[in-house]
Design a protein around this motif. Structure first.
Motif, PDB file in Angstrom:
ATOM      1  N   SER A 140      -2.348  -3.143   1.218  1.00  0.00           N
ATOM      2  CA  SER A 140      -2.050  -2.190   0.154  1.00  0.00           C
ATOM      3  C   SER A 140      -0.647  -1.645   0.228  1.00  0.00           C
ATOM      4  N   GLN A 141      -0.012  -1.698   1.399  1.00  0.00           N
ATOM      5  CA  GLN A 141       1.331  -1.161   1.513  1.00  0.00           C
ATOM      6  C   GLN A 141       2.019  -1.772   2.722  1.00  0.00           C
TER       7      GLN A 141
ATOM      8  N   LYS B 132       8.508  -5.284  -8.251  1.00  0.00           N
ATOM      9  CA  LYS B 132       8.730  -3.837  -8.217  1.00  0.00           C
ATOM     10  C   LYS B 132      10.145  -3.469  -8.638  1.00  0.00           C
TER      11      LYS B 132
ATOM     12  N   LYS C 257      -3.471  -4.141  -5.762  1.00  0.00           N
ATOM     13  CA  LYS C 257      -2.026  -3.936  -5.819  1.00  0.00           C
ATOM     14  C   LYS C 257      -1.291  -5.216  -6.216  1.00  0.00           C
TER      15      LYS C 257
END
Length: 431
Positions: free
Chosen positions: A2-3, A309, A323
C-alpha cells in the motif's frame, strides 16, 4: 503493497534483487545468442559487456547518490529533463525493456523446464509455463517487501552457489583448459560488427542493476548503499557469467552451442556431468528464473506507479480495487504474458536490447548536459558510456537489419508510438 516503507530493504536485500534479475535472464537465455553473434571467443564478450556496464552504472550511481527515490530512473529523468515528453518517453522505454526482460525470463523458464521431460523447445508448453510463472510472480509481489527481499536474497544465493558448482565441475572435467569453443564448417562467420553487436546482449544481461535504483527510497542508507548494491551486483554477476561461459565453451563445440542456444547451459552439462548434470542445471535454471521474474516485476511496477503519480503516463483503474501500485503490477504482468506468447527468445532479447540502449543514452546525455552544475561526476566517464552505448547499438541494429529486420521495425514503431502518444497525453493533461 500500500505504500513505500523507508529502511525496509537492506543492502543484502538490494544486492539479492539486482543479482536476481541479472543472473536469471543473462546467462540462461542469452549465452547461446552471444555465442551466435560473437563466435568462439564469446566468453570474453561478457568481460567487455561488464566493462561497458561499469561505465554505464557510473551515471546511475551518481544520480542515486543525489536523488535516492522509489521512482529510480523515472525520478532521474525528471531531474534531468523536467516533467515533459522526453522524460516520459525514456522512462517508458525503460519500463518496456524491463517487461520485455520478464517475458524473456518467463520463456527461459518454460524452455529449461521442458528439458526435464525431453520435450522440444518449440512446444506450446514454453509460453504456457511462462505465463504460469508470471502469475506466481504476481502472487509473490503482493506479499510485501519483507517477504520479497528475503525470498529473492535466499534464492539468489542458492542459484549462485548452484551455478558455481556447475561451472567448477564443467571446468574440472576439461582440466580448466582455457580454450575457445571448437569451430566447425557449420559455424557462422563472425564479423567485427557481429562481435560488437554481441556486446549489446551481454549489456542486456547486466541491466538488472537498474532495478536497484527503483528501491532508492526504501533501501537502508540509500545514498551509500544504492551505489554499493549496484557495484556488488555487477561484480557477482560478471564472475558467474565468465565461469559459466568458459565451462560451456570447454564442453560443447560452437555449432552445438548455437543450435541449442535457448538451453545451452543444460546442453553443456550433459557431456560434463551426464543426465544428473542436466537435471541439476535445469533445476538451478528454474530457481534462477523464478527469482529473476519476481525481482523484475517488483521494480517495474513501482516505477510505473511513480510515473502515474507524477501525471506522466495515463492510468485507468479498470474497475480494480486497491492502490495504483497494485494496478501497475497487474499491467506489468499482463503485458509480459502477451509478449511471452507472441515472441521467441531471440526476438524478445533483441527488442529489449534496442529499447534499453536508447534509454541508457538519454540518461547519460541528461546527466552530461542538464545536471552538470548539480551532480558531482567525472564527465569523461559519462562521455565514454555514451560513446560505448552508441557504438554497440549501431552495430546491433546493423546486424539485425541484415538478419531480422522485422524486430528492428517493431522496435522503431514502439518508440515512435510511445513518443507521439506521450506528447499527445501530456498536451491534453496540461490544457
Amino acid at each position: 503493497m500500500s505504500q513505500y516503507k523507508k529502511n525496509s530493504i537492506t543492502l543484502i536485500g538490494a544486492i539479492g534483487l539486482g543479482t536476481g534479475v541479472m543472473i536469471s535472464a543473462g546467462i540462461f537465455a542469452l549465452l547461446g545468442q552471444v555465442a551466435e553473434l560473437g563466435g568462439k571467443w564469446f566468453p570474453f564478450i561478457f568481460i567487455l559487456g561488464g566493462i561497458v556496464t561499469a561505465f554505464s552504472s557510473y551515471s546511475y550511481i551518481k544520480l542515486s547518490n543525489s536523488y535516492p527515490s522509489a521512482g529510480g530512473i523515472g525520478m532521474y529523468l525528471v531531474k534531468e529533463y523536467g516533467k515533459g515528453t522526453l522524460t516520459a518517453f525514456a522512462a517508458l522505454l525503460m519500463a518496456f525493456s524491463m517487461v520485455i526482460n520478464q517475458s524473456l525470463v518467463a520463456r527461459t523458464f518454460g524452455t529449461y523446464s521442458l528439458q526435464l521431460f525431453d520435450m522440444d523447445e518449440s512446444s506450446l508448453w514454453v509460453p504456457v509455463l511462462g505465463v504460469i510463472l508470471l502469475i506466481f510472480a504476481f502472487i509473490v509481489n503482493i506479499s510485501g517487501n519483507k517477504f520479497i527481499q528475503s525470498f529473492t536474497s535466499f534464492v539468489s544465493l542458492l542459484k549462485i552457489i548452484g551455478l558455481l558448482i556447475f561451472a567448477g565441475a564443467g571446468l574440472l572435467v576439461t582440466n580448466f583448459a582455457l580454450s575457445p569453443a571448437e569451430s566447425t564448417g557449420q559455424s557462422p562467420e563472425t564479423s567485427i560488427a557481429s562481435f560488437i553487436a554481441a556486446i549489446a546482449l551481454t549489456v542486456l544481461s547486466f541491466k538488472g542493476f537498474t532495478t536497484i535504483t527503483n528501491q532508492g527510497e526504501e533501501i537502508v542508507k540509500p545514498k551509500k548503499n544504492v551505489g554499493r548494491a549496484i557495484t556488488f551486483s555487477i561484480l557477482i554477476s560478471l564472475i558467474v557469467y565468465i565461469l559459466l561461459a568458459w565451462a560451456v565453451s570447454s564442453n560443447l563445440p560452437l555449432n552445438e552451442i548455437i543450435q541449442k542456444k535457448d538451453y545451452a547451459l543444460a546442453a553443456a552439462s550433459e557431456p560434463a556431468l551426464g543426465n544428473l548434470g542436466v537435471w541439476f542445471t535445469v533445476i538451478i535454471a528454474i530457481i534462477a528464473t523464478i527469482s529473476g521474474i519476481i525481482a523484475s516485476v517488483f521494480a517495474v511496477s513501482r516505477m510505473l506507479a511513480m510515473l502515474t503519480k507524477m501525471d506522466l503516463i495515463p492510468h485507468s483503474h479498470f474497475g480494480m480495487p486497491g492502490k495504483i501500485q497494485r494496478h501497475t503490477l497487474v499491467y506489468t504482468i499482463v503485458i509480459a504474458m502477451i509478449l511471452t506468447v507472441l515472441f521467441d527468445l531471440s526476438r524478445i532479447a533483441s527488442m529489449g536490447a534496442i529499447l534499453y540502449l536508447v534509454m541508457d543514452m538519454i540518461i547519460h546525455w541528461g546527466l552530461l548536459t542538464k545536471l552538470k552544475q548539480k551532480v558531482d561526476f567525472n564527465r569523461f566517464i559519462v562521455i565514454g558510456a555514451l560513446i560505448l552505448d552508441g557504438l554497440i547499438l549501431l552495430a546491433f541494429l546493423w546486424v539485425k537489419i541484415k538478419t531480422d529486420i522485422l524486430i528492428v521495425i517493431i522496435s522503431i514503431i514502439i518508440m515512435v508510438l510511445t513518443y507521439l502518444g506521450e506528447r499527445w497525453f501530456l498536451k491534453l493533461s496540461q490544457s
